[in-house]
Design a protein around this motif. Structure first.
Motif, PDB file in Angstrom:
ATOM      1  N   THR A 167       0.858  -1.186   0.000  1.00  0.00           N
ATOM      2  CA  THR A 167       0.000   0.000   0.000  1.00  0.00           C
ATOM      3  C   THR A 167       0.897   1.239   0.000  1.00  0.00           C
ATOM      4  OG1 THR A 167      -0.039   0.116   2.406  1.00  0.00           O
ATOM      5  CG2 THR A 167      -1.801  -1.142   1.372  1.00  0.00           C
ATOM      6  N   ALA A 168       0.397   2.322  -0.567  1.00  0.00           N
ATOM      7  CA  ALA A 168       1.212   3.554  -0.590  1.00  0.00           C
ATOM      8  C   ALA A 168       0.302   4.775  -0.708  1.00  0.00           C
ATOM      9  CB  ALA A 168       2.193   3.519  -1.756  1.00  0.00           C
ATOM     10  N   PHE A 169       0.832   5.905  -0.240  1.00  0.00           N
ATOM     11  CA  PHE A 169       0.141   7.187  -0.401  1.00  0.00           C
ATOM     12  C   PHE A 169       0.707   7.905  -1.622  1.00  0.00           C
ATOM     13  CE2 PHE A 169       0.100   6.879   4.386  1.00  0.00           C
ATOM     14  CZ  PHE A 169      -1.273   6.723   4.512  1.00  0.00           C
ATOM     15  N   VAL A 170      -0.149   8.664  -2.295  1.00  0.00           N
ATOM     16  CA  VAL A 170       0.330   9.569  -3.343  1.00  0.00           C
ATOM     17  C   VAL A 170      -0.314  10.935  -3.092  1.00  0.00           C
ATOM     18  CG1 VAL A 170       0.258  10.110  -5.814  1.00  0.00           C
ATOM     19  CG2 VAL A 170       0.739   7.767  -5.081  1.00  0.00           C
ATOM     20  N   SER A 171       0.506  11.959  -2.953  1.00  0.00           N
ATOM     21  CA  SER A 171      -0.031  13.299  -2.686  1.00  0.00           C
ATOM     22  C   SER A 171      -0.545  13.900  -3.983  1.00  0.00           C
ATOM     23  CB  SER A 171       1.077  14.170  -2.108  1.00  0.00           C
ATOM     24  OG  SER A 171       0.684  15.511  -2.115  1.00  0.00           O
ATOM     25  N   VAL A 172      -1.754  14.460  -3.936  1.00  0.00           N
ATOM     26  CA  VAL A 172      -2.305  15.093  -5.143  1.00  0.00           C
ATOM     27  C   VAL A 172      -2.459  16.595  -4.942  1.00  0.00           C
ATOM     28  CG1 VAL A 172      -3.533  12.969  -5.742  1.00  0.00           C
ATOM     29  CG2 VAL A 172      -4.795  14.791  -4.596  1.00  0.00           C
ATOM     30  N   GLN A 173      -2.200  17.027  -3.696  1.00  0.00           N
ATOM     31  CA  GLN A 173      -2.510  18.418  -3.369  1.00  0.00           C
ATOM     32  C   GLN A 173      -1.709  18.833  -2.131  1.00  0.00           C
ATOM     33  OE1 GLN A 173      -6.346  18.763  -1.279  1.00  0.00           O
ATOM     34  NE2 GLN A 173      -7.031  19.819  -3.109  1.00  0.00           N
ATOM     35  N   GLN A 174      -1.272  20.075  -2.128  1.00  0.00           N
ATOM     36  CA  GLN A 174      -0.669  20.589  -0.889  1.00  0.00           C
ATOM     37  C   GLN A 174      -1.430  21.838  -0.479  1.00  0.00           C
ATOM     38  OE1 GLN A 174       3.201  20.493   0.219  1.00  0.00           O
ATOM     39  NE2 GLN A 174       3.929  19.054  -1.314  1.00  0.00           N
ATOM     40  N   GLY A 175      -1.450  22.131   0.803  1.00  0.00           N
ATOM     41  CA  GLY A 175      -2.118  23.325   1.302  1.00  0.00           C
ATOM     42  C   GLY A 175      -3.632  23.191   1.303  1.00  0.00           C
ATOM     43  N   CYS A 176      -4.312  24.287   1.637  1.00  0.00           N
ATOM     44  CA  CYS A 176      -5.774  24.222   1.768  1.00  0.00           C
ATOM     45  C   CYS A 176      -6.379  25.603   1.520  1.00  0.00           C
ATOM     46  CB  CYS A 176      -6.115  23.745   3.184  1.00  0.00           C
ATOM     47  SG  CYS A 176      -7.870  23.454   3.415  1.00  0.00           S
ATOM     48  N   ASN A 177      -7.486  25.618   0.764  1.00  0.00           N
ATOM     49  CA  ASN A 177      -8.175  26.887   0.495  1.00  0.00           C
ATOM     50  C   ASN A 177      -9.385  27.106   1.371  1.00  0.00           C
ATOM     51  OD1 ASN A 177      -6.447  27.737  -1.404  1.00  0.00           O
ATOM     52  ND2 ASN A 177      -7.758  27.352  -3.179  1.00  0.00           N
ATOM     53  N   LYS A 178      -9.738  26.091   2.190  1.00  0.00           N
ATOM     54  CA  LYS A 178     -10.880  26.278   3.081  1.00  0.00           C
ATOM     55  C   LYS A 178     -10.380  27.125   4.246  1.00  0.00           C
ATOM     56  CE  LYS A 178     -12.961  23.098   0.585  1.00  0.00           C
ATOM     57  NZ  LYS A 178     -13.073  23.459  -0.802  1.00  0.00           N
ATOM     58  N   ARG A 179     -11.290  27.716   4.928  1.00  0.00           N
ATOM     59  CA  ARG A 179     -10.880  28.542   6.066  1.00  0.00           C
ATOM     60  C   ARG A 179     -11.676  28.164   7.311  1.00  0.00           C
ATOM     61  NH1 ARG A 179      -7.087  28.777   3.517  1.00  0.00           N
ATOM     62  NH2 ARG A 179      -6.059  30.554   2.533  1.00  0.00           N
TER      63      ARG A 179
END
Ligand code: SAM
Length: 421
Positions: A131-143
């Protein structure tokens, strides 16, 4: 997310990892700032390495992750044995930082958000891991008003689709069978006209990829397109982690979660219409500033209504620079009341989970075998499609395979079963 970043750090260093800090040339504490407790843990971990550095000043000690980003150069002032401070976006800069420290013996802080090669360093992959993780996004636009993530990880940056597919395919070629796409609000991913549903469909075309999971989903970003893709792509597991945070509309408004209790319930209904056996887990915060007994009761009634498969629940923790920390100055919930609510909620969740686990006895589950069970090497361990750990007797040649296992026992945190041959 932090586990993924730790693996990226391992890869960026291109060095042999060791569990023994005394043998290490470089010691890095990767940290989380989401709650005060995690933040304090980082400081006490750093304290442990003071003597190692004193005995051998050639060792390099660094701090990375969200605590590093939050306090920046204050950390160098406060902790004399610290050589560098590295923000979560700056992992690709790590080799240069180490080289500089070795050369100039100068302590360094790198917490810039402006990193061009943001996704460049892929994580270290342990041979044989399925099993492995793959990052598709960094940071966050929600507040969300309680959350420190946007302050320490910056605004949302979405990774290009070809990069995600390349990393996933490479992992599959190394023997990985299950990928979990990760992002702070993973399903808000969009890039070059593609939306999250398109990403799932594209990943579904990768040969030999047997399972797709993703986390953490944001309720308001669950679209019809996403649900259709989850239904159509056979590799998508029938489990969704969907943090609700509270069952009270008043609290949801205060948290700026942008949905109501009714909207959340309706979303679960839409998911269940499309995928009848889908299971849902969640995150809940109790003791948010201003939370009354009635608000808490609404959270409990939501739990009764949805019957989450499992939940992570937390006592509100005021984080520096967040609007809710300001609110807590005037409307803080008595810590004892918050603790009592947390205890009540967690006890109720235990009951639901136990009942659900017992209800699985006799069922045949598809399990991706991940390896030997941690507690007993005669047992293999894997997860069901619905993300439950299932342990059963079997031989190691089954690792990496999806097998049928009949559930014989429902424990609190896992299931036990027998291999169906
Ligand atoms: N982007 C993810 C999300 O929105 O689900 C962030 C996940 S965060 C690492 C995991 C959980 O921590 C959140 O869902 C929330 O329940 C909890 N959390 C975040 N900030 C918190 C705070 N200030 N106090 C208590 N719990 C918090």
């Amino acid at each position: 997310m932090n586990e993924y970043d730790s693996d990226r750090i391992k890869n960026a260093l291109d060095a042999e990892p060791t569990d023994d800090p005394k043998k290490a040339d470089i010691i890095i504490i990767n940290t989380c700032a989401i709650r005060e407790k995690a933040d304090q843990k980082a400081f006490s971990s750093l304290g442990k390495y003071k003597h190692i550095k004193a005995n051998d000043p050639s060792k390099i000690v660094g701090i990375s992750g969200c605590v590093a980003q939050l306090y920046g150069d204050k950390l160098l002032k406060k902790i004399p044995h610290l050589d560098f401070v590295l923000g979560p976006r700056a992992i690709p800069k790590l080799p240069d930082i180490i080289a500089k420290i070795e050369q100039d013996k100068k302590r360094t802080v790198e917490t810039s958000y402006d990193i061009e090669e943001l996704f460049e360093v892929e994580p270290y992959h342990q041979k044989g891991k399925v099993t492995a993780f793959v990052s598709v996004q960094q940071g966050c636009n929600k507040r969300c008003t309680y959350c420190i993530v946007p302050n320490v990880r910056g605004d949302e940056v979405n990774r290009p689709l070809p990069d995600i597919l390349r990393e996933t395919t490479n992992l599959v070629n190394k023997g990985v069978r299950e990928i979990t796409f990760i992002g702070q609000t993973v399903n808000s991913w969009k890039e070059n006209g593609n939306k999250f549903g398109d990403l799932i469909r594209e990943a579904g075309d990768i040969e030999d990829l047997e399972r797709i999971r993703f986390t953490t989903s944001y309720p308001r970003d669950i679209t019809k397109k996403m649900i259709d893709a989850m239904k159509d792509v056979p590799q998508v597991c029938h489990h969704l982690h969907l943090p609700v945070q509270s069952g009270s509309n008043e609290m949801l408004r205060g948290m700026k979660r942008t949905y109501t209790r009714e909207w959340y319930i309706d979303t679960i209904a839409r998911l269940k219409d499309a995928i009848p056996d889908i299971t849902i887990s969640t995150d809940i915060i109790v003791g948010f500033p201003g939370e009354t007994d009635k608000d808490f009761e609404e959270t409990m009634s939501l739990m009764r209504e949805i019957e989450f498969e499992s939940s992570y629940s937390f006592k509100f923790s005021p984080r520096p620079g967040t609007p809710a920390a300001e609110l807590a100055l005037e409307e803080a919930v008595d810590p004892e009341v918050a603790s009592a609510r947390l205890t009540e909620l967690q006890a109720f969740q235990k009951e639901i989970t136990a009942t659900k686990n017992e209800g699985r006895i006799g069922q045949i589950e598809k399990v991706l075998v991940e390896g030997e069970s941690r507690n007993d090497p005669e047992f293999l361990s894997g997860r069901t499609d619905h993300n439950r750990i299932l342990n059963f007797r079997g031989t190691k040649d089954l690792v990496g395979k999806i097998v049928d296992v009949k559930v014989t026992e429902g424990l609190l945190n896992s299931l036990r079963g027998e291999l169906v041959v």
